[in-house]
Design an enzyme around this catalytic site. Structure first.
Site, PDB file in Angstrom:
ATOM      1  N   ARG A  12      -8.555   7.345  -4.340  1.00  0.00           N
ATOM      2  CA  ARG A  12      -8.431   6.290  -3.333  1.00  0.00           C
ATOM      3  C   ARG A  12      -9.748   6.218  -2.583  1.00  0.00           C
ATOM      4  O   ARG A  12     -10.643   7.020  -2.807  1.00  0.00           O
ATOM      5  CB  ARG A  12      -7.212   6.472  -2.416  1.00  0.00           C
ATOM      6  N   GLY A  13      -9.859   5.229  -1.681  1.00  0.00           N
ATOM      7  CA  GLY A  13     -11.143   4.964  -1.035  1.00  0.00           C
ATOM      8  C   GLY A  13     -11.852   3.900  -1.854  1.00  0.00           C
ATOM      9  O   GLY A  13     -11.891   3.979  -3.095  1.00  0.00           O
ATOM     10  N   ALA A  14     -12.413   2.914  -1.124  1.00  0.00           N
ATOM     11  CA  ALA A  14     -12.956   1.734  -1.806  1.00  0.00           C
ATOM     12  C   ALA A  14     -13.957   2.073  -2.916  1.00  0.00           C
ATOM     13  O   ALA A  14     -13.885   1.534  -4.027  1.00  0.00           O
ATOM     14  CB  ALA A  14     -13.606   0.825  -0.770  1.00  0.00           C
ATOM     15  N   ARG A  21      -5.307  -2.466  -6.191  1.00  0.00           N
ATOM     16  CA  ARG A  21      -5.466  -2.330  -4.736  1.00  0.00           C
ATOM     17  C   ARG A  21      -6.245  -3.566  -4.251  1.00  0.00           C
ATOM     18  O   ARG A  21      -7.467  -3.598  -4.342  1.00  0.00           O
ATOM     19  CB  ARG A  21      -6.227  -1.041  -4.370  1.00  0.00           C
ATOM     20  N   GLN A  77      -4.492  11.015   4.606  1.00  0.00           N
ATOM     21  CA  GLN A  77      -5.843  11.199   4.070  1.00  0.00           C
ATOM     22  C   GLN A  77      -6.687  12.077   4.980  1.00  0.00           C
ATOM     23  O   GLN A  77      -7.529  12.848   4.521  1.00  0.00           O
ATOM     24  CB  GLN A  77      -6.547   9.837   3.901  1.00  0.00           C
ATOM     25  N   ASP A 100     -12.919  -1.337   4.047  1.00  0.00           N
ATOM     26  CA  ASP A 100     -12.526  -1.794   2.713  1.00  0.00           C
ATOM     27  C   ASP A 100     -13.042  -3.197   2.439  1.00  0.00           C
ATOM     28  O   ASP A 100     -13.291  -3.564   1.296  1.00  0.00           O
ATOM     29  CB  ASP A 100     -11.015  -1.710   2.552  1.00  0.00           C
ATOM     30  N   ASN A 129      -9.856  -2.048   7.473  1.00  0.00           N
ATOM     31  CA  ASN A 129      -9.928  -0.609   7.179  1.00  0.00           C
ATOM     32  C   ASN A 129      -8.521  -0.041   7.330  1.00  0.00           C
ATOM     33  O   ASN A 129      -7.589  -0.767   7.699  1.00  0.00           O
ATOM     34  CB  ASN A 129     -10.928   0.083   8.111  1.00  0.00           C
ATOM     35  N   LYS A 130      -8.370   1.242   7.056  1.00  0.00           N
ATOM     36  CA  LYS A 130      -7.060   1.885   7.092  1.00  0.00           C
ATOM     37  C   LYS A 130      -6.270   1.508   8.337  1.00  0.00           C
ATOM     38  O   LYS A 130      -6.812   1.496   9.439  1.00  0.00           O
ATOM     39  CB  LYS A 130      -7.258   3.402   7.022  1.00  0.00           C
TER      40      LYS A 130
END
Ligand code: RUB
Length: 359
Positions: free
Chosen positions: A65-67, A102, A207, A248, A258-259
């Site tokens: 995960r993570g862009a 995603r 996370q 993101d 973002n998150k």
């Protein structure tokens, strides 16, 4: 090895070993290896993936995960598909499957479109060679960008600062040097400046508690873990000097996806006059979107809210929702930390300039 001399996947893997990169994903002899982030912090295990469906499933299932890491996984997936002798049309279909995994992060689409546009006019028999060339170039550039973002951020931070970060935008959310935030902290420590990081646990996927703290410990960065709802408390107490998060997707006006939870943190920071900086790579900026209203927000399975570690924690039958990201309006952002220095206000003009000079 000099970064300019990286020409193949083997060179790239060798270079990453030398740089002591914490690899979220890599490609070797036809197989994609992915660090299974769902097992962190207790187990560091790579899973091997041999098809687009396996890679798409692993991305959806948050194994990576993570862009940046999602985009790198997709790039290696397309390379694997090309090495398996696929045609341009088959690669296009694979690109669509990967893009749907995603939807919020812009880097994923950017990488897929970049690879496909470079192989569009190529003979089917040369697709594999050309795909390797372009994938290597993308990853090589991404490593350079992460190093430069780390330097820009480290120039900004003063000795002795305490920084709050949300979610995880470090090495294994990027391509391995430090992503767009933890690379900054790593560089600050390398420059013998003092820093302390407050990491939010980041419900519901944790996370922060599982991955940010793991990476901070691994890279020797002093840190404290807090739950998401404690950010305001520590800001009121005057214990946070700055907020630094990843992104993101950033739109033309400087709005940031973002998150989920970043927006609330930015409101508290605004109230207390604490600057909020966003680390972002070129591919994270989407000039096709004017503002954050246009960003598609990924809605994940409500079970990720009602359950923890596979065990139900919420009242049976209760309705739950899980938007994975939120939008922080540009008025709450102090600046963007990029590979070509800081982007300051007015964002619309300066983001445009950055996109031109960083080509
Ligand atoms: C990750 C997240 C990160 C950005 C930054 O969310 O919100 O802050 O992706 O990425 P998730 P990068 O865990 O749901 O993927 O460091 O690559 O720019």
């Amino acid at each position: 090895m000099d970064v300019e001399n990286i020409k193949s996947i083997n060179d790239l893997n060798e270079y990453m070993e030398e740089l002591e990169i914490i690899k979220p994903v890599f490609y070797d002899a036809g197989t994609v290896y992915m660090l299974d982030q769902t097992l962190l912090p207790f187990k560091e295990k790579y899973i091997s993936l041999n098809s687009i469906d396996e890679i798409a499933g692993a991305i959806k299932g948050m194994k990576t995960r993570g862009a940046g890491a999602i985009a790198a996984s997709a790039a290696y997936g397309l390379l694997q598909k090309a090495d398996q002798g696929s045609s341009y049309k088959e690669l296009q279909r694979s690109g669509e499957i990967l893009k749907a995994t995603r939807p919020t992060a812009s880097t994923l689409c950017w990488v897929i479109d970049k690879i496909l546009s470079n192989i569009k006019e190529i003979d089917d028999c040369s697709i594999s060679e050309k795909t390797e060339q372009i994938v290597v170039e993308i990853i090589r550039r991404k490593i350079q960008d992460e190093i430069k973002i780390a330097q820009t951020g480290a120039d900004l931070l003063r000795d002795g600062e305490t920084v709050l970060t949300h979610c995880h935008a470090g090495a294994i959310a990027g391509i391995g040097y430090g992503g767009v935030t933890l690379g900054i902290f790593r560089e600050v420590v390398n420059r013998s400046k003092d820093i302390h990081v407050y990491a939010t646990e980041t419900r519901p996927y944790l996370q922060g508690a599982r991955i940010t703290t793991w990476e901070l410990k691994k890279t020797g960065i002093p840190a404290t873990l807090i739950t998401d709802n404690m950010s305001g408390y520590f800001m009121q107490k005057g214990e946070i000097d700055r907020v630094i998060v990843g992104a993101d997707r950033v739109t033309a006006n400087g709005d940031v996806a973002n998150k989920v939870g970043t927006y609330l943190i930015s409101l508290a920071a605004h109230d207390k006059g604490i600057p909020v900086y966003v680390g972002v790579s070129r591919a994270g900026i989407d000039l096709n979107m004017e503002s954050g209203d246009e960003i598609p927000i990924e809605m994940r399975d409500p079970e990720e809210v009602t359950n923890l570690n596979g065990r139900r924690i919420a009242t049976p039958g209760i309705k739950a929702e899980y938007p994975a990201f939120d939008i922080t309006p540009h008025k709450y952002i102090s600046g963007f930390i990029t590979s070509c220095g800081l982007i300051e206000k007015p964002f619309k003009e300066n983001i445009k300039k950055f996109m031109e000079v960083s080509k």
